[in-house]
Scaffold this motif. Structure first.
Motif, PDB file in Angstrom:
ATOM      1  N   ALA A  96       0.815  -1.212   0.000  1.00 54.21           N
ATOM      2  CA  ALA A  96       0.000   0.000   0.000  1.00 54.21           C
ATOM      3  C   ALA A  96       0.852   1.268   0.000  1.00 54.21           C
ATOM      4  O   ALA A  96       0.483   2.268  -0.623  1.00 54.21           O
ATOM      5  CB  ALA A  96      -0.933   0.002   1.207  1.00 54.21           C
ATOM      6  N   SER A  97       1.994   1.222   0.661  1.00 50.06           N
ATOM      7  CA  SER A  97       2.873   2.391   0.682  1.00 50.06           C
ATOM      8  C   SER A  97       3.371   2.715  -0.718  1.00 50.06           C
ATOM      9  O   SER A  97       3.413   3.874  -1.126  1.00 50.06           O
ATOM     10  CB  SER A  97       4.072   2.154   1.601  1.00 50.06           C
ATOM     11  N   ARG A  98       3.728   1.679  -1.448  1.00 51.62           N
ATOM     12  CA  ARG A  98       4.203   1.870  -2.824  1.00 51.62           C
ATOM     13  C   ARG A  98       3.064   2.389  -3.697  1.00 51.62           C
ATOM     14  O   ARG A  98       3.249   3.286  -4.512  1.00 51.62           O
ATOM     15  CB  ARG A  98       4.759   0.543  -3.368  1.00 51.62           C
ATOM     16  N   GLN A  99       1.881   1.822  -3.529  1.00 49.20           N
ATOM     17  CA  GLN A  99       0.729   2.265  -4.317  1.00 49.20           C
ATOM     18  C   GLN A  99       0.392   3.726  -4.025  1.00 49.20           C
ATOM     19  O   GLN A  99       0.017   4.474  -4.930  1.00 49.20           O
ATOM     20  CB  GLN A  99      -0.480   1.380  -4.041  1.00 49.20           C
ATOM     21  N   ALA A 100       0.551   4.124  -2.776  1.00 47.31           N
ATOM     22  CA  ALA A 100       0.244   5.505  -2.409  1.00 47.31           C
ATOM     23  C   ALA A 100       1.197   6.491  -3.082  1.00 47.31           C
ATOM     24  O   ALA A 100       0.824   7.628  -3.366  1.00 47.31           O
ATOM     25  CB  ALA A 100       0.309   5.671  -0.889  1.00 47.31           C
ATOM     26  N   LEU A 101       2.405   6.056  -3.356  1.00 44.48           N
ATOM     27  CA  LEU A 101       3.399   6.932  -3.985  1.00 44.48           C
ATOM     28  C   LEU A 101       3.556   6.692  -5.482  1.00 44.48           C
ATOM     29  O   LEU A 101       4.406   7.318  -6.113  1.00 44.48           O
ATOM     30  CB  LEU A 101       4.759   6.746  -3.320  1.00 44.48           C
ATOM     31  N   ALA A 102       2.754   5.822  -6.046  1.00 45.09           N
ATOM     32  CA  ALA A 102       2.920   5.459  -7.460  1.00 45.09           C
ATOM     33  C   ALA A 102       2.868   6.668  -8.388  1.00 45.09           C
ATOM     34  O   ALA A 102       3.705   6.800  -9.286  1.00 45.09           O
ATOM     35  CB  ALA A 102       1.868   4.430  -7.865  1.00 45.09           C
ATOM     36  N   SER A 103       1.943   7.568  -8.179  1.00 46.46           N
ATOM     37  CA  SER A 103       1.855   8.726  -9.075  1.00 46.46           C
ATOM     38  C   SER A 103       3.052   9.660  -8.868  1.00 46.46           C
ATOM     39  O   SER A 103       3.557  10.244  -9.828  1.00 46.46           O
ATOM     40  CB  SER A 103       0.532   9.477  -8.890  1.00 46.46           C
ATOM     41  N   TRP A 104       3.527   9.809  -7.623  1.00 52.72           N
ATOM     42  CA  TRP A 104       4.712  10.622  -7.386  1.00 52.72           C
ATOM     43  C   TRP A 104       5.929   9.995  -8.056  1.00 52.72           C
ATOM     44  O   TRP A 104       6.734  10.703  -8.681  1.00 52.72           O
ATOM     45  CB  TRP A 104       4.984  10.799  -5.893  1.00 52.72           C
ATOM     46  N   ILE A 105       6.064   8.692  -7.937  1.00 50.76           N
ATOM     47  CA  ILE A 105       7.199   7.998  -8.551  1.00 50.76           C
ATOM     48  C   ILE A 105       7.173   8.200 -10.063  1.00 50.76           C
ATOM     49  O   ILE A 105       8.210   8.505 -10.667  1.00 50.76           O
ATOM     50  CB  ILE A 105       7.197   6.492  -8.179  1.00 50.76           C
ATOM     51  N   ASP A 106       6.013   8.045 -10.671  1.00 52.68           N
ATOM     52  CA  ASP A 106       5.904   8.246 -12.121  1.00 52.68           C
ATOM     53  C   ASP A 106       6.272   9.675 -12.512  1.00 52.68           C
ATOM     54  O   ASP A 106       7.009   9.898 -13.475  1.00 52.68           O
ATOM     55  CB  ASP A 106       4.492   7.922 -12.609  1.00 52.68           C
ATOM     56  N   ALA A 107       5.776  10.649 -11.771  1.00 52.98           N
ATOM     57  CA  ALA A 107       6.076  12.055 -12.072  1.00 52.98           C
ATOM     58  C   ALA A 107       7.559  12.351 -11.844  1.00 52.98           C
ATOM     59  O   ALA A 107       8.171  13.083 -12.625  1.00 52.98           O
ATOM     60  CB  ALA A 107       5.205  12.969 -11.220  1.00 52.98           C
ATOM     61  N   ALA A 108       8.119  11.783 -10.802  1.00 53.47           N
ATOM     62  CA  ALA A 108       9.538  12.009 -10.514  1.00 53.47           C
ATOM     63  C   ALA A 108      10.415  11.372 -11.588  1.00 53.47           C
ATOM     64  O   ALA A 108      11.425  11.962 -12.000  1.00 53.47           O
ATOM     65  CB  ALA A 108       9.880  11.443  -9.132  1.00 53.47           C
ATOM     66  N   ARG A 109      10.054  10.192 -12.045  1.00 56.11           N
ATOM     67  CA  ARG A 109      10.796   9.565 -13.147  1.00 56.11           C
ATOM     68  C   ARG A 109      10.737  10.433 -14.398  1.00 56.11           C
ATOM     69  O   ARG A 109      11.744  10.609 -15.091  1.00 56.11           O
ATOM     70  CB  ARG A 109      10.213   8.194 -13.479  1.00 56.11           C
ATOM     71  N   ALA A 110       9.556  10.969 -14.698  1.00 60.26           N
ATOM     72  CA  ALA A 110       9.399  11.836 -15.872  1.00 60.26           C
ATOM     73  C   ALA A 110      10.272  13.082 -15.728  1.00 60.26           C
ATOM     74  O   ALA A 110      10.922  13.506 -16.691  1.00 60.26           O
ATOM     75  CB  ALA A 110       7.935  12.215 -16.067  1.00 60.26           C
ATOM     76  N   ARG A 111      10.291  13.658 -14.552  1.00 63.53           N
ATOM     77  CA  ARG A 111      11.129  14.847 -14.330  1.00 63.53           C
ATOM     78  C   ARG A 111      12.603  14.509 -14.465  1.00 63.53           C
ATOM     79  O   ARG A 111      13.367  15.252 -15.090  1.00 63.53           O
ATOM     80  CB  ARG A 111      10.856  15.455 -12.966  1.00 63.53           C
ATOM     81  N   ALA A 112      13.021  13.394 -13.883  1.00 64.02           N
ATOM     82  CA  ALA A 112      14.424  12.991 -13.983  1.00 64.02           C
ATOM     83  C   ALA A 112      14.810  12.766 -15.442  1.00 64.02           C
ATOM     84  O   ALA A 112      15.900  13.162 -15.870  1.00 64.02           O
ATOM     85  CB  ALA A 112      14.681  11.732 -13.153  1.00 64.02           C
ATOM     86  N   SER A 113      13.917  12.167 -16.199  1.00 63.02           N
ATOM     87  CA  SER A 113      14.175  11.941 -17.621  1.00 63.02           C
ATOM     88  C   SER A 113      14.282  13.262 -18.370  1.00 63.02           C
ATOM     89  O   SER A 113      15.170  13.465 -19.206  1.00 63.02           O
ATOM     90  CB  SER A 113      13.064  11.077 -18.226  1.00 63.02           C
ATOM     91  N   ALA A 114      13.393  14.196 -18.061  1.00 62.94           N
ATOM     92  CA  ALA A 114      13.428  15.514 -18.707  1.00 62.94           C
ATOM     93  C   ALA A 114      14.712  16.255 -18.345  1.00 62.94           C
ATOM     94  O   ALA A 114      15.335  16.886 -19.208  1.00 62.94           O
ATOM     95  CB  ALA A 114      12.202  16.325 -18.299  1.00 62.94           C
ATOM     96  N   GLU A 115      15.120  16.185 -17.082  1.00 59.13           N
ATOM     97  CA  GLU A 115      16.355  16.845 -16.663  1.00 59.13           C
ATOM     98  C   GLU A 115      17.562  16.234 -17.354  1.00 59.13           C
ATOM     99  O   GLU A 115      18.486  16.948 -17.761  1.00 59.13           O
ATOM    100  CB  GLU A 115      16.510  16.777 -15.145  1.00 59.13           C
ATOM    101  N   ASP A 116      17.561  14.916 -17.512  1.00 57.16           N
ATOM    102  CA  ASP A 116      18.655  14.234 -18.208  1.00 57.16           C
ATOM    103  C   ASP A 116      18.702  14.660 -19.673  1.00 57.16           C
ATOM    104  O   ASP A 116      19.771  14.953 -20.205  1.00 57.16           O
ATOM    105  CB  ASP A 116      18.493  12.721 -18.087  1.00 57.16           C
ATOM    106  N   THR A 117      17.545  14.712 -20.311  1.00 56.49           N
ATOM    107  CA  THR A 117      17.472  15.133 -21.709  1.00 56.49           C
ATOM    108  C   THR A 117      17.955  16.569 -21.864  1.00 56.49           C
ATOM    109  O   THR A 117      18.715  16.882 -22.790  1.00 56.49           O
ATOM    110  CB  THR A 117      16.035  14.981 -22.243  1.00 56.49           C
ATOM    111  N   LEU A 118      17.541  17.446 -20.979  1.00 54.94           N
ATOM    112  CA  LEU A 118      17.966  18.841 -21.020  1.00 54.94           C
ATOM    113  C   LEU A 118      19.475  18.956 -20.839  1.00 54.94           C
ATOM    114  O   LEU A 118      20.143  19.716 -21.552  1.00 54.94           O
ATOM    115  CB  LEU A 118      17.239  19.650 -19.949  1.00 54.94           C
ATOM    116  N   SER A 119      20.017  18.208 -19.922  1.00 54.36           N
ATOM    117  CA  SER A 119      21.458  18.229 -19.686  1.00 54.36           C
ATOM    118  C   SER A 119      22.221  17.772 -20.922  1.00 54.36           C
ATOM    119  O   SER A 119      23.225  18.386 -21.306  1.00 54.36           O
ATOM    120  CB  SER A 119      21.805  17.339 -18.489  1.00 54.36           C
TER     121      SER A 119
END
Length: 83
Positions: free
Chosen positions: A39-62
């Protein structure tokens, strides 16, 4: 937030992930959050997805910034020889 929290319980995992995030280490924070289960993982699933997207965008920008700097540096000597 105690980045030195010990254990695998959700509070400790989130404390360490939060400390990493506060330090600016998004990748480590994501990895910490991904270690949660159930349940803890499920509660953070949307944050994890958004954080992965941000990390990917930051990597692409770099990478883009690096490529542009390299292209600009390569173009500069050729341009100085032309009036």
């Amino acid at each position: 937030i105690d980045g030195d929290a010990v254990g695998d319980d959700p509070d400790a995992v989130l404390a360490r992930a939060g400390a990493k995030l506060k330090q600016g280490d998004l990748i480590a924070a994501i990895q910490g959050a991904e270690s949660l289960q159930g349940a803890s993982r499920q509660a953070l699933a949307s944050w994890i997805d958004a954080a992965r997207a941000r990390a990917s965008a930051e990597d692409t920008l770099s990478r883009l910034e690096t490529d542009l700097r390299e292209q600009a540096a390569a173009a500069t000597p050729a341009q100085t020889g032309n009036p």
